[in-house]
Design a protein around this motif. Sequence first.
Motif, PDB file in Angstrom:
ATOM      1  N   ASP A  50       0.853  -1.324   0.200  1.00  6.17           N
ATOM      2  CA  ASP A  50       0.026  -0.129   0.097  1.00  6.17           C
ATOM      3  C   ASP A  50       0.934   1.490   0.036  1.00  6.17           C
ATOM      4  N   GLN A  51       1.874   1.345   1.076  1.00  3.26           N
ATOM      5  CA  GLN A  51       2.393   2.567   0.845  1.00  3.26           C
ATOM      6  C   GLN A  51       3.619   2.711  -0.417  1.00  3.26           C
ATOM      7  N   MET A  52       3.714   1.798  -0.887  1.00  2.00           N
ATOM      8  CA  MET A  52       4.893   1.949  -2.189  1.00  2.00           C
ATOM      9  C   MET A  52       3.834   2.141  -3.331  1.00  2.00           C
ATOM     10  N   THR A  53       2.643   1.717  -3.223  1.00  2.00           N
ATOM     11  CA  THR A  53       1.754   2.027  -4.449  1.00  2.00           C
ATOM     12  C   THR A  53       0.885   3.134  -4.285  1.00  2.00           C
ATOM     13  N   THR A  54       0.556   3.411  -3.139  1.00  2.00           N
ATOM     14  CA  THR A  54      -0.568   4.509  -3.100  1.00  2.00           C
ATOM     15  C   THR A  54      -0.310   5.857  -3.814  1.00  2.00           C
ATOM     16  N   PRO A  55      -1.053   6.574  -4.219  1.00  2.00           N
ATOM     17  CA  PRO A  55      -1.006   7.979  -4.689  1.00  2.00           C
ATOM     18  C   PRO A  55      -1.107   9.005  -3.862  1.00  2.00           C
ATOM     19  N   SER A  56      -1.612   8.640  -2.670  1.00  2.00           N
ATOM     20  CA  SER A  56      -2.111   9.684  -1.878  1.00  2.00           C
ATOM     21  C   SER A  56      -0.893  10.753  -1.781  1.00  2.00           C
ATOM     22  N   VAL A  57      -1.125  12.030  -1.775  1.00  2.00           N
ATOM     23  CA  VAL A  57      -0.102  13.026  -1.622  1.00  2.00           C
ATOM     24  C   VAL A  57       0.451  13.070  -0.064  1.00  2.00           C
ATOM     25  N   PRO A 262     -11.628  -3.688   2.599  1.00  2.00           N
ATOM     26  CA  PRO A 262     -10.766  -2.650   2.504  1.00  2.00           C
ATOM     27  C   PRO A 262      -9.386  -3.215   1.602  1.00  2.00           C
ATOM     28  N   MET A 263      -9.695  -4.368   1.033  1.00  2.00           N
ATOM     29  CA  MET A 263      -8.517  -5.147   0.258  1.00  2.00           C
ATOM     30  C   MET A 263      -8.589  -4.747  -1.205  1.00  2.00           C
ATOM     31  N   TYR A 264      -8.793  -3.359  -1.565  1.00  2.00           N
ATOM     32  CA  TYR A 264      -8.563  -2.937  -3.198  1.00  2.00           C
ATOM     33  C   TYR A 264      -7.346  -2.200  -3.221  1.00  2.00           C
ATOM     34  N   ASN A 265      -7.058  -2.164  -4.462  1.00  2.00           N
ATOM     35  CA  ASN A 265      -5.823  -1.402  -4.814  1.00  2.00           C
ATOM     36  C   ASN A 265      -6.103   0.225  -4.466  1.00  2.00           C
ATOM     37  N   PRO A 266      -4.895   0.822  -3.743  1.00  2.00           N
ATOM     38  CA  PRO A 266      -4.939   2.178  -3.126  1.00  2.00           C
ATOM     39  C   PRO A 266      -4.993   3.154  -4.301  1.00  2.00           C
ATOM     40  N   ILE A 267      -4.626   2.691  -5.539  1.00  2.00           N
ATOM     41  CA  ILE A 267      -4.982   3.526  -6.798  1.00  2.00           C
ATOM     42  C   ILE A 267      -6.392   3.879  -7.049  1.00  2.00           C
ATOM     43  N   TYR A 268      -7.150   2.630  -6.848  1.00  2.00           N
ATOM     44  CA  TYR A 268      -8.666   2.514  -6.958  1.00  2.00           C
ATOM     45  C   TYR A 268      -9.104   3.400  -5.988  1.00  2.00           C
ATOM     46  N   ALA A 269      -8.639   3.163  -4.797  1.00  3.07           N
ATOM     47  CA  ALA A 269      -9.253   3.856  -3.680  1.00  3.07           C
ATOM     48  C   ALA A 269      -9.287   5.201  -3.661  1.00  3.07           C
ATOM     49  N   ASN A 270      -8.033   5.841  -4.176  1.00  2.00           N
ATOM     50  CA  ASN A 270      -7.706   7.360  -4.266  1.00  2.00           C
ATOM     51  C   ASN A 270      -8.401   7.973  -5.275  1.00  2.00           C
ATOM     52  N   LEU A 271      -8.603   7.500  -6.625  1.00  4.03           N
ATOM     53  CA  LEU A 271      -8.842   7.916  -7.692  1.00  4.03           C
ATOM     54  C   LEU A 271     -10.277   7.673  -8.034  1.00  4.03           C
ATOM     55  N   LEU A 329      -4.678   0.781 -14.493  1.00  4.79           N
ATOM     56  CA  LEU A 329      -4.202   1.168 -13.197  1.00  4.79           C
ATOM     57  C   LEU A 329      -5.173   1.222 -12.081  1.00  4.79           C
ATOM     58  N   LYS A 330      -6.485   1.824 -12.539  1.00  4.46           N
ATOM     59  CA  LYS A 330      -7.470   1.969 -11.667  1.00  4.46           C
ATOM     60  C   LYS A 330      -8.487   0.993 -11.482  1.00  4.46           C
ATOM     61  N   ALA A 331      -8.173  -0.274 -11.824  1.00  2.00           N
ATOM     62  CA  ALA A 331      -9.093  -1.452 -11.323  1.00  2.00           C
ATOM     63  C   ALA A 331      -8.869  -1.625 -10.004  1.00  2.00           C
ATOM     64  N   ASP A 332     -10.099  -1.896  -9.152  1.00  5.98           N
ATOM     65  CA  ASP A 332     -10.119  -2.296  -8.014  1.00  5.98           C
ATOM     66  C   ASP A 332      -9.175  -3.427  -7.604  1.00  5.98           C
ATOM     67  N   ASN A 333      -8.761  -4.486  -8.407  1.00  3.77           N
ATOM     68  CA  ASN A 333      -7.952  -5.568  -8.359  1.00  3.77           C
ATOM     69  C   ASN A 333      -6.640  -5.623  -8.709  1.00  3.77           C
ATOM     70  N   PHE A 334      -6.057  -4.311  -9.506  1.00  6.82           N
ATOM     71  CA  PHE A 334      -5.046  -4.407 -10.031  1.00  6.82           C
ATOM     72  C   PHE A 334      -3.897  -4.495  -9.153  1.00  6.82           C
ATOM     73  N   PRO A 335      -2.971  -5.618  -9.415  1.00  6.18           N
ATOM     74  CA  PRO A 335      -2.021  -5.900  -8.526  1.00  6.18           C
ATOM     75  C   PRO A 335      -0.788  -4.892  -8.027  1.00  6.18           C
ATOM     76  N   SER A 336      -0.057  -4.980  -6.988  1.00  7.79           N
ATOM     77  CA  SER A 336       1.002  -4.383  -6.861  1.00  7.79           C
ATOM     78  C   SER A 336       2.454  -5.285  -6.754  1.00  7.79           C
ATOM     79  N   TYR A 337       3.474  -4.763  -7.082  1.00 11.44           N
ATOM     80  CA  TYR A 337       4.776  -5.416  -7.177  1.00 11.44           C
ATOM     81  C   TYR A 337       5.624  -4.880  -6.468  1.00 11.44           C
TER      82      TYR A 337
END
Length: 486
Positions: A50-57, A262-271, A329-337
């Motif tokens: 989450d920390q490495m993927t999130t787009p949260s400013v 709460p287990m969806y990709n943080p990009i989806y969560a933020n955008l 990238l904005k899919a709720d289940n898009f994986p993080s690496y």
Amino acid sequence: MKKIFYTSILVSLLTVGCISDDSTYNYDKDKSYDVPAENLFTNAQKALVDQMTTPSVNLNPFRFFSQFWAATQYPEESRYDLRTRNVSNNHWNALYRTVLGNLETAKQVIDTETQPATMSSAQWQTQQKNKKAVIEILQVYTFQILVDSFGDVPYSESLQATIVLPKYDNDSDIYPALITRLNAAIANLDTSEISFSTGDFIYQGDVSKWKTFANSLKVKLAINLADVNTSLAQTTIQDAVTAGVILNNGDNAKFAYPGAAPMYNPIYANLVASNRNDFVSSKTIVDEMNNLSDPRRAEYFELKNGNYIGGINGAANVYQNFSPIGNTLKADNFPSYLMEASEVNFYLAEAAARGYSVGGTADTYYQNAITASFLSWGLTAGDATTYLANPSVNYATAPGTYKEKIGKQAWIAFFNRGFEAWTSYRRLDFPNLVAPSNAVTAAEGQVPKRMTYPVNEQTVNNANWVSASAAIGGDKLPTKVFWDVN
């Protein structure tokens, strides 16, 4: 059972009273009471990705550092302002307290677990040893992020309940220690048994894949050492390649988000879930990919009036005028690496260009890296072949030194890996990223070379902060970490 892991906790102890008529007032609601190691391991994995993927400013500025995304109405962080939202504090706390804290507690829980009656002692001991080795590997990964983010950081005295104000270790000393820890963890992995039977969202307890990941992590550590400790870098990479590293997407260290709160990709969560239009694609990468007719544009960006148009870094861009972030990238289940084949192949291309014996040429690994990137984004090997035939892409004809060729293509491939792109840019000095003209004064006209230390460290752990700041050459954005010598 959960320990106090870092000094940010001390702030609340110093500023909040402890007197109340409520008999439950002093209960620590964040404390882990009899939580299984599997749950702690899952929490750590998710917190890390989450920390490495999130787009949260508020949390992650690395897409701005790498000039992948540009901001709209909130451009301060794209101008490298890390103070207003306490970005450094949040990054530091997420990694020390949440990731490393959960992993360290998981180790302690494993030591208290009881062997099931249905399992032999040998099998039980092997599985428990595997679990601890896997935890060690993720801790090494996390410590590398901290070093690469800040430079000198607490290491030898971190994660100890008896030390509230830990000293900072030299970043150049931490790297060799991490390689030593990785070697020990790899030696403790036994592929005849699993590790975590549940709770491992990355490799589902597959020890052979964790071993491959660990060797790939050795390559990642060692390539950063290439300009400062050539002998250790070369031997570490060559040993890792001999043991087996991630070369194909099937071995990628991928956290597969289930796609439900709460287990969806943080990009989806933020955008998407937040229905926000805070970001557009950056002109820097859009223009470069347009020049190369890169077919990954359709995955990275959305068209705007039939074209891919990037926003200006540092500007308050009007969302409607530029290409938004792509729907993939904005899919709720898009994986993080945490690690992928394209990444490792680029590292090995660089290693081969430096003369290391890695079982292939720089050209071969370069082609493999780009092909792996295309495949991971849903394109074909044929698409990659066509792209590689472009004289501006082909390793033999593309302009510049190996650092420019590899640096530019690794940067493009790292589009959703902002931190790794920033690290690659700092090590290779390509592509040539230019700070926005309105960057904060603290940036001194440069793209940041590190994050400044958290304000909490200055106020709570001041003596150690002062010492560390002096040791690295000043707690400043342009100060380089030890391996960034060019």
